[in-house]
Enzyme design. Structure first.
Site, PDB file in Angstrom:
ATOM      1  N   GLY A  93      -9.686  -4.154 -10.979  1.00 51.36           N
ATOM      2  CA  GLY A  93      -9.860  -3.216  -9.830  1.00 51.36           C
ATOM      3  C   GLY A  93     -10.476  -1.839 -10.518  1.00 51.36           C
ATOM      4  O   GLY A  93     -11.891  -1.970 -10.722  1.00 51.36           O
TER       5      GLY A  93
ATOM      6  N   CYS B  52       1.040  -1.089   0.051  1.00 47.24           N
ATOM      7  CA  CYS B  52      -0.053   0.096  -0.028  1.00 47.24           C
ATOM      8  C   CYS B  52       0.826   1.295  -0.069  1.00 47.24           C
ATOM      9  O   CYS B  52       1.582   1.539   1.068  1.00 47.24           O
ATOM     10  CB  CYS B  52      -1.004  -0.145   1.170  1.00 47.24           C
ATOM     11  SG  CYS B  52      -1.987   1.622   1.105  1.00 47.24           S
TER      12      CYS B  52
ATOM     13  N   ASN C 246       0.439  -3.496  -7.413  1.00 46.58           N
ATOM     14  CA  ASN C 246      -0.481  -2.430  -6.762  1.00 46.58           C
ATOM     15  C   ASN C 246      -0.397  -1.095  -7.471  1.00 46.58           C
ATOM     16  O   ASN C 246       0.010  -1.244  -8.494  1.00 46.58           O
ATOM     17  CB  ASN C 246      -0.231  -2.489  -5.213  1.00 46.58           C
ATOM     18  CG  ASN C 246      -1.364  -1.938  -4.385  1.00 46.58           C
ATOM     19  OD1 ASN C 246      -2.341  -0.806  -4.809  1.00 46.58           O
ATOM     20  ND2 ASN C 246      -1.554  -2.638  -3.186  1.00 46.58           N
ATOM     21  N   THR C 247      -1.005  -0.081  -6.632  1.00 46.22           N
ATOM     22  CA  THR C 247      -0.889   1.162  -7.723  1.00 46.22           C
ATOM     23  C   THR C 247       0.524   1.687  -7.755  1.00 46.22           C
ATOM     24  O   THR C 247       1.409   1.518  -7.025  1.00 46.22           O
ATOM     25  CB  THR C 247      -1.736   2.384  -6.938  1.00 46.22           C
ATOM     26  OG1 THR C 247      -1.339   2.254  -5.518  1.00 46.22           O
ATOM     27  CG2 THR C 247      -3.205   1.754  -7.040  1.00 46.22           C
TER      28      THR C 247
HETATM   29  C1  LIG Z   1     -10.204   2.896  -4.435  1.00 46.34           C
HETATM   30  C2  LIG Z   1      -9.138   1.905  -4.486  1.00 46.34           C
HETATM   31  C3  LIG Z   1      -8.945   1.227  -3.025  1.00 46.34           C
HETATM   32  C4  LIG Z   1      -8.105   0.256  -3.043  1.00 46.34           C
HETATM   33  N1  LIG Z   1      -7.710  -0.133  -1.952  1.00 46.34           N
HETATM   34  C5  LIG Z   1      -6.907  -1.326  -1.800  1.00 46.34           C
HETATM   35  C6  LIG Z   1      -6.678  -2.028  -0.425  1.00 46.34           C
HETATM   36  O1  LIG Z   1      -7.403  -1.671   0.385  1.00 46.34           O
HETATM   37  N2  LIG Z   1      -5.642  -3.009  -0.812  1.00 46.34           N
HETATM   38  C7  LIG Z   1      -4.888  -3.515  -1.739  1.00 46.34           C
HETATM   39  O2  LIG Z   1      -4.144  -4.188  -1.679  1.00 46.34           O
HETATM   40  N3  LIG Z   1      -5.099  -2.764  -2.842  1.00 46.34           N
HETATM   41  C8  LIG Z   1      -6.136  -1.495  -2.851  1.00 46.34           C
HETATM   42  N4  LIG Z   1      -6.435  -1.089  -4.170  1.00 46.34           N
HETATM   43  C9  LIG Z   1      -5.425  -1.480  -5.492  1.00 46.34           C
HETATM   44  C10 LIG Z   1      -6.368  -2.357  -6.201  1.00 46.34           C
HETATM   45  O3  LIG Z   1      -6.490  -3.559  -5.418  1.00 46.34           O
HETATM   46  C11 LIG Z   1      -5.396  -2.682  -7.504  1.00 46.34           C
HETATM   47  O4  LIG Z   1      -3.875  -3.074  -7.072  1.00 46.34           O
HETATM   48  C12 LIG Z   1      -4.771  -1.635  -8.133  1.00 46.34           C
HETATM   49  O5  LIG Z   1      -5.986  -0.643  -8.403  1.00 46.34           O
HETATM   50  C13 LIG Z   1      -4.468  -1.720  -9.643  1.00 46.34           C
HETATM   51  O6  LIG Z   1      -5.494  -2.498 -10.579  1.00 46.34           O
HETATM   52  P1  LIG Z   1      -6.428  -1.662 -11.246  1.00 46.34           P
HETATM   53  O7  LIG Z   1      -5.602  -0.757 -12.336  1.00 46.34           O
HETATM   54  O8  LIG Z   1      -7.157  -2.750 -12.157  1.00 46.34           O
HETATM   55  O9  LIG Z   1      -7.393  -0.842 -10.677  1.00 46.34           O
HETATM   56  C14 LIG Z   1      -7.259   0.006  -4.268  1.00 46.34           C
HETATM   57  C15 LIG Z   1      -7.572   0.717  -5.399  1.00 46.34           C
HETATM   58  C16 LIG Z   1      -8.275   1.591  -5.553  1.00 46.34           C
HETATM   59  C17 LIG Z   1      -8.709   2.437  -6.770  1.00 46.34           C
END
Ligand SMILES: Cc1cc2nc3c(=O)[nH]c(=O)nc-3n(C[C@H](O)[C@H](O)[C@H](O)COP(=O)(O)O)c2cc1C
Length: 303
Positions: free
Chosen positions: A262, A127, A189-190
């Site tokens: 996501g 995170c 992750n992000t």
């Molecule tokens: C609003 C939001 C909340 C998220 N909360 C979590 C979280 O609590 N734990 C986690 O491991 N990743 C969290 N993520 C990351 C996502 O699980 C994912 O790894 C990331 O958004 C990349 O995937 P995507 O491009 O498909 O969104 C969150 C992402 C978003 C947008």
């Protein structure tokens, strides 16, 4: 469509990424959770957390910035108020766990082991939105190994470790997690990111910085998945920017065993369903009998 992540069998490779479906019921009215391979819960910590100051979400070109900061109900409320409902869902339930010390991760897992009734853990060591813990554990092989080692001795359930793409050498972290007994690795992750409002000259997000997700990160995550699948035998779950069946299939061809969706769900809650339909259609058209057959079939140019 069936895939295996170690001992964990999924009816199909599509998982809802952590933070998208809350504790399962938030999207339960609009997404048929019985059709997805697995739901990963919002990351849980021992104590409840309010998260970061608002605004915590902002749209940027081709992506979404978030700085939620692990807001969650804490383990006690999760167990008493949410787990029963999750258990009744006809899909695999993967509980995402976070912590600020190794001892916290371990205590959380021990609490969850006492009640059980879910299928696996996703260990969030990635995170980017908290000052301590989170991504710090995923940033070096030694720290990542310490978390996995501590949890491996506490549970026989599959441990999926969610890695951060915010490192220069992701294979070294992946190898460390594999050698401590991780059953699968989520990549990733992000990406750390930031946006500015020119009129006010302020950061758009209350926390100044945040994490970027959505289509903007797909090509970067693809490179990270490739680096990891080229370095470990542990199954890899791709996560980053998947919006279509084609996006998901590209990751599978590169070597991912499964994938997570996501941000795409925020734009179109039908995305998981249309991704699954698109994969089925692709396989039919190409005469592919199972998704597993496509895994790791990337054709590399001869050198
Ligand atoms: C609003 C939001 C909340 C998220 N909360 C979590 C979280 O609590 N734990 C986690 O491991 N990743 C969290 N993520 C990351 C996502 O699980 C994912 O790894 C990331 O958004 C990349 O995937 P995507 O491009 O498909 O969104 C969150 C992402 C978003 C947008």
């Amino acid at each position: 469509m069936t895939v295996h992540l170690g001992s964990l069998r999924l009816r199909n490779p599509l998982m809802l990424a952590s933070g998208v479906a809350g504790y399962g019921h938030e999207l339960g009215d609009v997404i048929d959770l019985g059709r997805v391979g697995a739901v990963v819960t919002k990351t849980l910590t021992l104590k409840p957390r309010q998260g970061n100051a608002p605004p915590r979400l902002a749209e940027v070109p081709s992506g979404l910035l978030n700085s939620i900061g692990l807001a969650n109900v804490g383990s006690r409320a999760f167990i008493s108020e949410h787990l029963d409902r999750l258990r009744n869902l006809d899909t695999r339930i993967i509980v995402s766990v976070g912590g600020f010390t190794v001892a916290e991760y371990a205590k959380l897992v021990l609490e969850l082991e006492e009640v059980g009734g879910f299928d696996a853990y996703e260990v969030n060591i990635s995170c980017p939105n908290v000052k301590a813990g989170g991504v710090n554990f995923g940033s070096t092989p030694g720290k990542a190994a310490g978390v996995v080692r501590a949890l491996r001795s506490k549970t026989g359930r599959p441990l999926i470790v969610k890695l951060t793409p915010n490192v220069t050498d992701i294979p070294s972290v992946a190898v460390a997690c594999e050698s401590e007994g991780a059953d699968a690795l989520t990549v990733g992750n992000t990406f750390r990111a930031m946006a500015v409002d020119l009129d006010s000259r302020r950061p758009v997000l209350g926390a100044t910085g945040g994490g970027l997700s959505g289509p903007a990160i797909k090509a970067m995550c693809m490179a990270k998945v490739w680096e990891v699948v080229s370095s470990v035998r542990t199954p890899v779950i791709a996560c980053g920017g998947i919006c279509s069946a084609g996006d998901a299939l590209e990751y599978i061809v590169v070597g991912a065993a499964a994938f997570q969706v996501g941000s795409a769900c925020f734009r179109d809650f039908r995305a998981p369903e249309s991704i699954l339909e698109g994969i089925t259609e692709f396989c039919r058209r190409k005469g592919v009998r199972s998704v597993a057959e496509l895994r790791g079939t990337l054709e590399l140019p001869r050198t």
